[in-house]
Write a protein that holds these residues in place. Sequence first.
Motif, PDB file in Angstrom:
ATOM      1  N   ASN A  11       0.890  -1.396   0.197  1.00  0.00           N
ATOM      2  CA  ASN A  11      -0.022  -0.225  -0.201  1.00  0.00           C
ATOM      3  C   ASN A  11       0.821   1.154   0.032  1.00  0.00           C
ATOM      4  O   ASN A  11       0.323   2.310  -0.139  1.00  0.00           O
ATOM      5  N   PHE A  12       2.157   1.117   0.099  1.00  0.00           N
ATOM      6  CA  PHE A  12       3.055   2.220   0.158  1.00  0.00           C
ATOM      7  C   PHE A  12       3.687   2.477  -1.309  1.00  0.00           C
ATOM      8  O   PHE A  12       4.646   3.364  -1.625  1.00  0.00           O
ATOM      9  N   ALA A  13       3.357   1.694  -2.258  1.00  0.00           N
ATOM     10  CA  ALA A  13       4.210   1.778  -3.440  1.00  0.00           C
ATOM     11  C   ALA A  13       3.267   1.991  -4.855  1.00  0.00           C
ATOM     12  O   ALA A  13       1.606   1.909  -4.717  1.00  0.00           O
ATOM     13  N   ALA A  14       3.630   2.283  -5.864  1.00  0.00           N
ATOM     14  CA  ALA A  14       2.898   2.813  -6.962  1.00  0.00           C
ATOM     15  C   ALA A  14       3.611   1.992  -8.325  1.00  0.00           C
ATOM     16  O   ALA A  14       4.814   1.979  -8.354  1.00  0.00           O
ATOM     17  N   LYS A  15       2.751   1.634  -9.241  1.00  0.00           N
ATOM     18  CA  LYS A  15       3.226   0.797 -10.224  1.00  0.00           C
ATOM     19  C   LYS A  15       4.250   1.837 -11.166  1.00  0.00           C
ATOM     20  O   LYS A  15       5.292   1.291 -11.540  1.00  0.00           O
ATOM     21  N   HIS A  16       3.763   3.076 -11.227  1.00  0.00           N
ATOM     22  CA  HIS A  16       4.425   3.791 -12.390  1.00  0.00           C
ATOM     23  C   HIS A  16       4.807   5.374 -11.639  1.00  0.00           C
ATOM     24  O   HIS A  16       4.246   5.816 -10.782  1.00  0.00           O
ATOM     25  N   THR A  17       5.957   5.620 -11.722  1.00  0.00           N
ATOM     26  CA  THR A  17       6.480   6.756 -10.945  1.00  0.00           C
ATOM     27  C   THR A  17       7.431   7.712 -11.983  1.00  0.00           C
ATOM     28  O   THR A  17       8.358   7.254 -12.751  1.00  0.00           O
ATOM     29  N   ILE A  18       7.165   8.992 -12.162  1.00  0.00           N
ATOM     30  CA  ILE A  18       7.756   9.860 -13.177  1.00  0.00           C
ATOM     31  C   ILE A  18       8.108  11.124 -12.407  1.00  0.00           C
ATOM     32  O   ILE A  18       7.382  11.577 -11.743  1.00  0.00           O
ATOM     33  N   SER A  19       9.407  11.495 -12.757  1.00  0.00           N
ATOM     34  CA  SER A  19       9.957  12.767 -12.113  1.00  0.00           C
ATOM     35  C   SER A  19      10.716  13.447 -13.257  1.00  0.00           C
ATOM     36  O   SER A  19      11.254  12.987 -14.212  1.00  0.00           O
ATOM     37  N   ILE A  20      10.293  14.727 -13.335  1.00  0.00           N
ATOM     38  CA  ILE A  20      10.814  15.586 -14.244  1.00  0.00           C
ATOM     39  C   ILE A  20      11.591  16.983 -13.812  1.00  0.00           C
ATOM     40  O   ILE A  20      10.655  17.548 -13.191  1.00  0.00           O
ATOM     41  N   VAL A  21      12.646  17.155 -13.888  1.00  0.00           N
ATOM     42  CA  VAL A  21      13.411  18.451 -13.171  1.00  0.00           C
ATOM     43  C   VAL A  21      14.034  19.151 -14.086  1.00  0.00           C
ATOM     44  O   VAL A  21      14.951  18.729 -15.057  1.00  0.00           O
ATOM     45  N   ALA A  22      13.912  20.535 -14.209  1.00  0.00           N
ATOM     46  CA  ALA A  22      14.639  21.514 -15.094  1.00  0.00           C
ATOM     47  C   ALA A  22      14.896  22.959 -14.513  1.00  0.00           C
ATOM     48  O   ALA A  22      14.376  23.127 -13.280  1.00  0.00           O
ATOM     49  N   LYS A  23      16.241  23.247 -14.713  1.00  0.00           N
ATOM     50  CA  LYS A  23      16.608  24.123 -14.255  1.00  0.00           C
ATOM     51  C   LYS A  23      17.408  25.301 -15.183  1.00  0.00           C
ATOM     52  O   LYS A  23      18.002  24.667 -15.955  1.00  0.00           O
ATOM     53  N   LYS A  24      17.208  26.555 -14.956  1.00  0.00           N
ATOM     54  CA  LYS A  24      18.044  27.252 -15.756  1.00  0.00           C
ATOM     55  C   LYS A  24      18.332  28.733 -15.112  1.00  0.00           C
ATOM     56  O   LYS A  24      17.585  29.184 -14.256  1.00  0.00           O
ATOM     57  N   PHE A  25      19.511  29.290 -15.256  1.00  0.00           N
ATOM     58  CA  PHE A  25      20.056  30.505 -14.671  1.00  0.00           C
ATOM     59  C   PHE A  25      20.223  31.573 -15.798  1.00  0.00           C
ATOM     60  O   PHE A  25      20.877  31.143 -16.488  1.00  0.00           O
ATOM     61  N   ILE A  26      19.515  32.609 -15.489  1.00  0.00           N
ATOM     62  CA  ILE A  26      19.613  33.703 -16.361  1.00  0.00           C
ATOM     63  C   ILE A  26      20.585  34.699 -15.847  1.00  0.00           C
ATOM     64  O   ILE A  26      20.138  35.449 -14.871  1.00  0.00           O
ATOM     65  N   THR A  27      21.951  34.990 -16.286  1.00  0.00           N
ATOM     66  CA  THR A  27      22.716  35.769 -15.754  1.00  0.00           C
ATOM     67  C   THR A  27      22.404  37.060 -15.817  1.00  0.00           C
ATOM     68  O   THR A  27      22.590  37.832 -14.480  1.00  0.00           O
TER      69      THR A  27
END
Length: 737
Positions: free
Chosen positions: A601-617
């Motif tokens: 009951n603590f688990a999921a069949k499908h897990t997706i993570s998307i991370v994005a980073k941008k620094f504007i000087t």
Amino acid sequence: MQTRILSFVLTFAFTLTIFSQITISGKVLGKHGKPLKDVSVTLKDTYDGATTDESGNYKFETSEKGNLMLVFSNPKFIEIEKNILIDNKNLIINTELKESVNEIDAVVISAGSMEAGDKKRASALFNTLDVLTTAGANAQITSFLETQPGVQKVGESEGLFVRGGTGTEAKFFMDGNLVNNYFGNSVPGIKSMDRLNTSLFKGNVFSSGGYSALYGQALSAILALESIDLPERNSADFGISPIFASAGIQRVNNERTHSYGVSLGYSNLELMQKVLNFNTDFEKAPNSFSGNGNFRIKTKGGGFIKYYGSYDNNSMKLNMPSLEDYADDNKINQKGKNTFHSLSYREKFGKYTLSLGTSYTFNQNILNFKNYKNDAEVFNYDIDSKGNYFNAKAVIERKLYKISNIKAGIEFNDSNEKTWVSVANDNYIFKDKITSLFAETNLGISNNLSVQVGARAEHSDAIKQWNFSPRLALGYRISKDWTSSLAYGIFYQNPESKYFDANYNPNYQRADHYIFQVQRYVDGRSLRLETFYKKYEDLVKTSNNFYKPIAINNNGSGYAKGIELFWRDKKTLKNIDYWISYSYLDSKRDYLNYNQQLFPNFAAKHTISIVAKKFITAWKTGFNFSYNYNSGRPYYNFVTENGNTVLKNQGQTKDYNVLNFSVNYVPSVGKKDAKSFSVFVLSVNNVLGSKNIYGYNFSSDGMRSAAIKPPVNTFIFVGWFISFGTDKTQEAINGNL
């Protein structure tokens, strides 16, 4: 006349030189007769030589005479010197070179593990700044890891839930020492935060399976944290926000041989509770006070002595509707305190490296439960849990040829717990001493093949027997850019102390891991594909005794298998760093009060993570996004009928979706020789306000239920952090490029 004579002499000398030169040529081959390019061929102690071409051929002329040494060298191969006699004949000298095994080129075994660190290592996929700047991670290492393959997002309970394993199946280590109570004290249904600050560490290795024999008592995963050695310079740090305030100093001597530091912090959610719409009714908002100190000493031999100590206390009060007929409302009052100390010593003695370490933890958590009916108290009881934990470890390592080594050591853990339960008017005492012996060798057979073989044996006084855990891992370079890894191991872990009873002592729980991985890293792009199978045996089965689950046997079993994908790209999109992780999990367990094998009951069949980073000087600003998706988790309600456990209710929650956003403004960008580094932070967790549900609580008869929700759907954080003495501006920029 003199000019003509001088010209004649020089011309004659030059002519003699030309006619006295000898040609030296040949071919250089490698393994299986493959021609080697870019091998340097030189006459020792002269300027004469050449470099091999695509076909492995070389050729040069020399005017040297007599017995000399011809040297063949290339960083990737073992250097060869050949004695040659140069007279008046041209020479043809062919040779073969053997591959040189070295740390730079050798394949790294990485099955089941992901490394983060500030060192420039091929196996390091992240650095410390990645943890601090990932939206939604709240600068916590464990929250950051929930964006990685294999780690489940579980919001109602602390712990790392890895590849179908419970939150207690992952263990934490600091400089090799066991960290007990890594998470803060909590109440049921509300997840507590990490105790250790991310800024303490220069790197970590997270292993979701198949980990080293140096670690044990973890069925699923380990997180090994490595603290910084010495700070770059003296600094003073301050942080302030609507929910916390912190301050600290760090001092290092001019010779950089020792340093010390202290910090204090206070947090309180009361203000945010008034501003935001919380799902949880806090009568007293969660609050805490903490302090820590450290010192580091560099020895004359280049080794390090490191100490870290911390103290914290926390409290909260909350109200919640009762699901039982005998009460309308429940009130929980929680108070807790914790102290942790870690001391480590590491030193090289010739070919040997000695590592010694010890840690101590004291933790207390007091819970008071009150039930009310028609505004009148009908039931009141306390649970007061205290624990003392001691860990000591010694490891001796001997360096073998180039990158090979052998390690061996001993570890000792002592646990002493006492739980007072007022409703039973009794103290429940648990004591255990675990002694562990381990050995492991890492063999760099070639730059394309590495082997790790290890074993661990443990004895628990509570279980009264030994276990034995073999470990094996292989790393093989498929091609220039592709590597593969294979890992296998047997892992044991004691059941939680609450399952030990005077009438029954549980046995070890066991998990067998099988992991295969392929990985590619080229020009700022990383791709990892991994598949695994984990078999569980001897899991604890329980029955309920009023308020406490009691272990009845070790007949539980289960499995977990799946496929994981990780992709990180810093090059394709200009000045944007992003990564994507996907996990597919198939798992079933028959454990605790389950009456059959079920998807946990603590688990999921499908897990997706998307991370994005941008620094504007130009704007002096970094923008960070993260998105997390879990398919719906199952929920179950077991009740006891006629002495038998019956599955009364079951179902599946809706899919979990969260979009997080944070922005970091760094005003010191563009300033030369800045004396301070400051960051203004705005972060919003769950920007879209998704109403996520983790599961359901049920009444004892299974007739009523209530959804388990996050304390707040959308959380907003604003803070200002400033450090005097250490300018990290460029680090902040580079970390987001």
